[in-house]
Design an enzyme around this catalytic site. Structure first.
Site, PDB file in Angstrom:
ATOM      1  N   GLU A 101       0.836  -1.198   0.000  1.00  0.00           N
ATOM      2  CA  GLU A 101       0.000   0.000   0.000  1.00  0.00           C
ATOM      3  C   GLU A 101       0.879   1.259   0.000  1.00  0.00           C
ATOM      4  O   GLU A 101       0.567   2.246   0.650  1.00  0.00           O
ATOM      5  CB  GLU A 101      -0.948   0.018   1.203  1.00  0.00           C
ATOM      6  CG  GLU A 101      -1.983  -1.091   1.176  1.00  0.00           C
ATOM      7  CD  GLU A 101      -3.016  -0.944   2.271  1.00  0.00           C
ATOM      8  OE1 GLU A 101      -4.210  -0.824   1.943  1.00  0.00           O
ATOM      9  OE2 GLU A 101      -2.629  -0.945   3.451  1.00  0.00           O
ATOM     10  N   CYS A 105     -11.506   2.926   5.704  1.00  0.00           N
ATOM     11  CA  CYS A 105     -10.850   4.182   6.091  1.00  0.00           C
ATOM     12  C   CYS A 105     -11.094   5.294   5.079  1.00  0.00           C
ATOM     13  O   CYS A 105     -11.306   6.454   5.454  1.00  0.00           O
ATOM     14  CB  CYS A 105      -9.354   3.953   6.284  1.00  0.00           C
ATOM     15  SG  CYS A 105      -8.525   3.178   4.870  1.00  0.00           S
TER      16      CYS A 105
END
Length: 632
Positions: free
Chosen positions: A311, A395
């Site tokens: 990520e 998120c």
């Protein structure tokens, strides 16, 4: 070291169509729908610590890690978004929902102040044993930001008091004193929240704790190794502490590495502390890292972090398009960092990147209807990438919406003797400048038009500087004050036109920022974009989408350099949008079952139509392309 202070978002009213529409959508649709999703997925119920303990609903991933462990952070972010909404418009139902959550958190909190619902319910004996992976401090940070926002919106202290008790506990556990753990967050976030709390209360203990977490990061022996050995974990799944930017002390870091969101939050905290503590070494580290990212590791959309594997970051110039991760959260955090850098130095490069990330890397994360999202943001798609209503790691849902709900806080700043305008788009505010209250009305149809009008209404005549950002893309900008021409070239320093004079009620500034469509080319070392071109107009990056080019394979197009790129206003599309069109070429699909042949591909003329990147995938799935074949 802090030279400039951003205007509070509550002091700035959005009047322009573009941002007002986005804000209204978040207030009316996004906030309620996110609460429904938190309830539907068991996140709100988890705060009640149900017995018997229910099975884990999100199975552990290949690293034996479940995102359920940081559900508290999603609740904190929703409260923050909802509180921003309340600051725009009080809503008794939303307040009641927040109060219900606060009551559950109050009941869950332990007598010593500890508050992590996962650990309290499932493995209290293991609390504070895995800071590297398990997000206790990250959760605390987002809960704290939610508590601050709710207090600022309503004046209610209950949630803030709960979090203050938790912070007292955290301060007892962590530090350099006898019996304290010398740990710090695996995922930075609490540092930002602590600086916010310091601004709110003036309690220097909170600033000191933020500084401790940043200063301790990467010190040897590495704390994450110490705690891993203590729990018998002899294999770190990430392989290196670069993943969490804890591989070396922060002042020694000069390359953006590891998880992109963690990096952006850390750098934001570093800039915050550089400003508050007059720390030149932290500021210098931020400047080195900024240059590394923006010159070698950032997409044309201001997306950062190309790899799904971590990520995050890989190597210089590694910016693939179809597999681009470019997490929405990372662009949101880049905006936070850019704003903090502007607090230190009024450099146009920071504002240019802030705006680029705002209109492209971050805004694409929320759909037009306000209820669908992108987690990752590729710059090329075969049509399989589409928006989702929720995510196992939600998120980005709240990160995109909390940005939009507070976006008015990015438009203005003040210094001792200046009023600074960073962004345009239709706003009204009243700010203290040089000892005088100054009313400001900025009118524009930005980002569709670069014609900007600013009217100032000081309570009394006053001398101060009006610093207007001249974007890097706005070549040939022009300005007038009360009809008299201002020399923009001579008066612009580091991307800001400084008009210093004695201002009176009704003084009017006209700014013309030319928005010609332009071609953008990548450094040849970005092999994914070699021989290709992207289109941009003003702050907006454009893309070809199937919905506008139904008869053209958008991934097989070329744009001759001789072709004129035209801006076309479409009032019938998305409530008004400017498209770009050009006469290009489409490669034929007459290959049938042939894999290779000696004849070159056939090409046919084709009108190419490009839409702003942030709007793609709002009309259903379909192929999309930012970078188009370039033809000399």
């Amino acid at each position: 070291m802090r030279k400039y202070t951003p205007a509070r978002f509550t002091d700035v009213k959005l009047t322009g169509t573009f941002w007002r529409e986005r804000l209204d959508t978040v207030l009316a649709r996004t906030v309620p729908s996110q609460h429904r999703q938190l309830a539907a997925h068991g996140i709100l119920e988890s705060l009640k610590l149900p017995k018997p303990v229910p099975p884990v609903s999100i199975p552990p991933n290949r690293h034996n890690f479940t995102t359920q462990i940081f559900w508290d952070s999603d609740v904190g972010k929703w409260i923050e978004v909802a509180s921003y909404a309340l600051a725009h418009k009080r809503d008794a139902e939303i307040e009641a929902r927040i109060d219900a959550i606060v009551e559950d958190l109050a009941k869950a909190q332990l007598p010593d102040g500890y508050l992590s619902c996962w650990y309290i319910q499932r493995e209290l004996e293991n609390r504070w044993t895995n800071l590297r992976d398990n997000h206790e401090l990250y959760n605390a940070g987002h809960l704290l930001e939610g508590a601050i926002a709710y207090y600022q919106a309503t004046g209610r202290r209950r949630f803030l008091d709960i979090m203050e008790r938790y912070l007292d506990h955290i301060s007892d556990v962590f530090g350099t004193g006898p019996g304290q753990k010398r740990g710090y967050p695996g995922h930075p976030e609490i540092e930002l929240a602590l600086v916010k709390l310091y601004h709110l209360t003036g309690d220097k203990r909170r600033l000191d704790l933020a500084a401790y977490f940043v200063n301790e990061r990467g010190a040897e022996p590495n704390y994450f190794d110490i705690e891993a050995e203590a729990r018998g974990d002899n294999h770190y799944w990430a392989g290196t502490h670069e993943y969490s930017q804890s591989h070396k002390p922060v002042r020694e870091q000069d390359k953006a590495v590891g998880h992109a969101v963690r990096a952006m939050y850390l750098y934001t905290a570093m800039a915050d502390l550089a400003a508050e503590l007059d720390d030149a070494a932290l500021k210098k580290a931020c400047e080195r890292l900024w240059e590394d990212i923006t010159t070698k590791r950032m997409y044309v959309t201001a997306g950062v972090g190309p790899s799904a594997h971590n990520e995050g970051f890989t190597k210089d110039y590694d910016l693939p398009n179809d597999t681009a991760y470019a997490e929405t959260c990372a662009s949101v955090a880049l905006i936070l960092w850019a704003q903090r850098m502007l607090n230190l130095d009024l450099e146009g490069k920071y504002a240019d990147t802030l705006e680029l990330a705002l209109f492209n890397g971050a805004l694409t994360g929320l759909s037009r209807d306000g209820e669908h999202y992108f987690y990752d943001n590729p710059l090329e798609s075969d049509g399989s990438h589409t928006r989702w209503t929720w995510h196992p790691c939600p998120c980005c849902t709240m990160n995109a919406s909390r940005l939009i709900a507070s976006v008015s806080g990015y438009f203005y700043a003040t210094s001792a003797d200046s009023l600074i305008v960073h962004l345009y788009g239709g706003t009204e505010t009243t700010l203290d400048v040089a000892g005088t209250r100054v009313g400001v009305v900025e009118e524009s149809d930005y980002p569709w038009s670069g014609a900007v009008s600013i009217t100032l209404t000081p309570e009394a005549e006053a001398e101060f500087g009006l610093k207007l950002r001249i974007p890097g893309w706005a070549r040939g900008a022009r300005a007038k004050v009360n009809g008299e021409t201002v020399d923009v070239s001579a008066g612009t320093v580091n991307g800001y036109l400084d008009i210093r004079r004695r201002w009176a009620k009704g003084d009017r500034v006209e700014l013309d920022l030319p928005m010609q469509p332009e071609r953008v080319y990548a450094n040849p070392q970005v092999t994914a974009d070699f021989g290709r071109v992207a289109l941009k107009r003003g702050p907006l990056v454009y893309c070809l989408e199937h919905a506008d080019n139904p008869d053209i394979p958008v991934r097989q197009t070329r744009l001759p350099r001789s072709a004129e790129v035209r801006a076309v206003a479409r009032e019938d599309l998305f409530d008004g949008v400017t498209l770009l069109t050009a006469e290009g070429k489409a490669i034929g699909s007459d290959w049938h079952d042939t894999l290779y042949r000696t004849d070159p591909p056939e090409e046919r003329p084709a009108t190419l139509t490009a839409i702003p990147y942030f709007l793609w995938n709002n009309r259903g799935p379909g192929p999309m392309q930012v970078w188009v074949g370039d033809e000399a």
